[in-house]
Design an enzyme around this catalytic site. Structure first.
Site, PDB file in Angstrom:
ATOM      1  NE  ARG A 114      -3.798   0.172   2.317  1.00 55.23           N
ATOM      2  CZ  ARG A 114      -4.189  -0.640   3.297  1.00 55.23           C
ATOM      3  NH1 ARG A 114      -3.602  -0.580   4.473  1.00 55.23           N
ATOM      4  NH2 ARG A 114      -5.153  -1.512   3.101  1.00 55.23           N
TER       5      ARG A 114
ATOM      6  CG  HIS B 128       3.869  -8.604   4.813  1.00 59.03           C
ATOM      7  ND1 HIS B 128       4.061  -8.759   6.170  1.00 59.03           N
ATOM      8  CD2 HIS B 128       4.005  -7.279   4.574  1.00 59.03           C
ATOM      9  CE1 HIS B 128       4.285  -7.581   6.723  1.00 59.03           C
ATOM     10  NE2 HIS B 128       4.270  -6.662   5.785  1.00 59.03           N
TER      11      HIS B 128
END
Length: 690
Positions: free
Chosen positions: A404, A434
């Site tokens: 993001r 991630h």
């Protein structure tokens, strides 16, 4: 037992309030207090762009259906958010006023258009003409004209203009402050060399309004700042003809169409102009319309000019070389002999970059595989990988395009890496990657050797100076085998890839597998507690909001397991009356950002301990590729446990998290000792022993 949970968004606001408390703390150096105000503001912007926007979208559904996900109906949470944010803004304004007074004690002043000396006025005119004017484009506002597009990261001046002979009417305009191009702060000349004068760019423009609008002949101007925050979530469609990178690019462009989620303005703004802006933005009482002080977009104050007397950084805030790398050996040779745990920012980040550089030059190295989430702007990690590719190594980079607010940067990295012959992976459908992993393979004397690293944080040498993280450098065969499995899944995902990840031995991998193993470990501690034997769980994460794991922690507390939690931000658990052993949960906010994720289970004295990329959030555990590495080396296990114990000491300056303490679940424990200094001293002492 009737279970209680704190709404995640309310607890996040409590975390941001702890950031604000650092700005209020007079023991914190002044330049850092200004920086904390900038961090608070930047945090608030992202909160409204993502979380408040999500709550507003959730209100389009039946609230009973989704209330369980939020722990309360979204409409009720939004109402509480507005109440808390307005109060926080008031505390922010009071804090800034106090800091301004302290800045004056240091002979540092922020000047406005109204209090300039004659030489400064001339300087501001020249600066505007030469630097600013070409970037200023005023837009006239009329009742019947459509609202122009407003950037949600930009600051604007709302300008009311009139002539003296006009008694009741004014004309209006808005001007975007071009801080992206010329910077927010201007240092002014002063007659007193000991005095420092700083002017904000919006005040430079305000001073020059008569010049900007000279064509119209106005002689009275009122200018006040405002900003709009918009929904920043990417809406990715399912068009099978569009590849994933193109979808991300399209989503970034669509952000400009996001609905406003917050409107913040100078409370002294012309009332008619304020009403006009609210109408044109289609805002209602349900929206966050927040009156504030004169200055907005305070995030820029994270980079406030260095105008104070030289602040000498205390020795305990200075990174040092890990003792394993002090003797000039190649990083590769050290890692092949022993595991090394780097703790940032206490240890220098150089060994990570040096390991990749050595691999790039080593003729025996055949391949490098690494994940990348958020990279430094001029990444030394990327430079080393490019050199490796040019030296004939097979380099694979898993580049997460859905990171993001870093989507655009990562697209640019993709365009840079692929022409170099680097294989760029973009992840699995509907799953963010991630995990923080790297594996290097070399072939020497007909033998394949593998080594690399696993981290709790991004491979970013800049944030490693201020983020508290752990990175394990290792050649452990089981860990390397597990990392290979992860990359094989990323390269050629199959329908049953989760079953492949579940075969990992020393890595706990999301989705699913890490959750299963955490529950397994908690159940073992519960068994020990029920049998009257010692049991203990320590969890350190950024956020804890997953209902399933919180309920499991509740079961453990009810059984009598000793539970200690260090959580930086979101914390949805609540101590219940029925607990046999009360949960000790603290939050530490200091100069360094606590970012590490660590899990500790006593396990009958075997003490299982993991470092992880995953928070205890549903999104991490069920919808991302994450990895937690089990620490095997006894000395490293002891080191990690002692670092956790330092942060959990009663004399550490921390905020105790519990619903009963206040509406925001926080209390300022007025202790002097800071855990980050204690950790530095501990690691430094280990260095001197070695």
């Amino acid at each position: 037992m009737s279970l209680h949970f704190n709404p995640r968004d309310i607890t996040w606001l409590a975390f941001n309030e702890r950031v604000l408390q650092e700005a209020m703390d007079e023991k914190v150096p002044l330049y850092l207090r200004i920086r904390f105000l900038g961090i608070f503001s930047n945090n608030s912007d992202e909160f409204f762009r993502v979380r408040v926007a999500g709550l507003k979208r959730a209100m389009d559904f039946k609230e009973k259906v989704i209330a369980e996900s939020f722990y309360q109906p979204p409409s009720k949470i939004l109402q509480r958010i507005n109440e808390i944010v307005i109060r926080q803004q008031q505390n922010f304004d009071k804090t800034w006023k106090k800091i301004l007074s302290e800045m004056a004690d240091h002979k540092v002043y922020i000047k406005t258009a109204k209090n300039l000396t004659a030489p400064q006025k001339e300087f501001v005119r020249m600066y505007f003409d030469e630097v600013v004017e070409s970037n200023v484009i005023p837009i006239l506002l009329h009742e019947n004209t459509p609202m122009p597009y407003l950037r949600d990261k930009s600051l604007y001046l709302g300008v009311a203009m009139r002539k003296k002979e006009w008694q009741y009417s004014s004309n209006y305009a808005i001007i975007e402050i071009p801080s992206r191009f010329v910077g927010r702060f201007v240092l002014l000349p002063t007659e007193n060399p000991e005095e420092k004068n700083v002017m904000l760019l919006e005040d430079v423009i305000t001073f020059n309004l008569p010049h900007i609008f000279s064509y119209f002949g106005y002689d009275e101007f009122a200018a006040n700042a405002f900003k709009v925050t918009k929904d920043a979530e990417l809406d990715l469609d399912n068009d099978i003809k569009t590849n994933f990178a193109e979808k991300i690019e399209k989503g970034i462009k669509n952000r400009r169409k996001g609905k406003p989620t917050r409107f913040v303005f100078d409370k002294d703004m012309d009332k008619a102009l304020l009403e006009l802006l609210i109408r044109k933005l289609n805002l209602t009482k349900k929206d966050s319309i927040i009156p504030g002080g004169k200055i907005h977009n305070f995030k820029h104050f994270m980079d406030f000019p260095d105008v104070f007397e030289a602040y000498e950084k205390p020795i305990e805030r200075t990174s040092f070389t890990h003792p394993s790398f002090e003797h000039g050996e190649r990083i590769t040779d050290v890692i092949m002999k022993q595991d090394v745990l780097l703790s940032f920012p206490y240890h220098k980040y150089n060994p990570v970059i040096d390991l990749l550089r050595e691999a790039a030059m080593d003729p025996d190295v055949k391949s490098i595989q690494i994940t990348a989430y958020r990279l430094a702007s001029s990444s030394k990690i990327i430079n080393a990988l490019i050199y490796a590719a040019r030296n004939g190594k097979e380099v694979t980079v898993m580049l997460e395009l859905q990171a993001r607010f870093d989507e655009e940067s990562n697209l640019e990295w993709k365009e840079m890496l692929e022409p170099e012959g680097i294989i760029v992976l973009v992840g699995l459908p509907n799953k963010k990657v991630h995990a923080k992993l790297c594996i290097i393979k070399k072939r020497t004397h007909n033998k394949t050797m593998q080594y690399g690293f696993v981290s709790t944080g991004n491979f970013n040498e800049k944030t490693a100076r201020i983020y508290g993280d752990h990175l394990l450098m290792t050649s452990d065969r089981n860990i390397m085998a597990d990392i290979n499995k992860v990359f094989n899944v990323l390269k050629k995902p199959k329908e049953d890839y989760i079953s492949v990840l579940k075969t990992c031995k020393n890595l706990l991998v999301c989705p699913d597998f890490m959750r299963e193993k955490i529950i397994h470990h908690i159940d073992k501690e519960i068994e020990e507690a029920k049998a009257g034997r010692r049991s203990e769980i320590i969890v350190k994460v950024n956020s804890m909001s997953d209902r399933g794991l919180i309920e499991k922690i509740y079961d453990a507390a009810q059984a009598g397991v000793v539970i200690k939690i260090i959580v930086r931000g979101i914390y949805c658990a609540v101590n219940q009356k029925e607990f046999k052993e009360k949960i000790k949960a603290i939050s530490i906010v200091d100069e360094y950002l606590e970012h590490a994720r660590v899990m500790y289970f006593y396990n009958k004295g075997a003490e299982d301990i993991y470092i992880s990329s995953a928070d205890w959030m549903t999104r991490n555990l069920d919808y991302r590729i994450e990895a937690a590495a089990k620490i095997i080396d006894k000395d490293l296990k002891k080191e990690l446990k002692e670092i956790l114990d330092i942060q959990l000491k009663d004399n550490v300056k921390a905020r105790i998290l519990d619903k009963k303490l206040s509406n925001e679940y926080i209390r300022n424990d007025k202790k002097e000792c800071r855990s980050q200094i204690e950790i530095y001293k501990y690691l430094k002492a280990k260095k001197s022993v070695k």
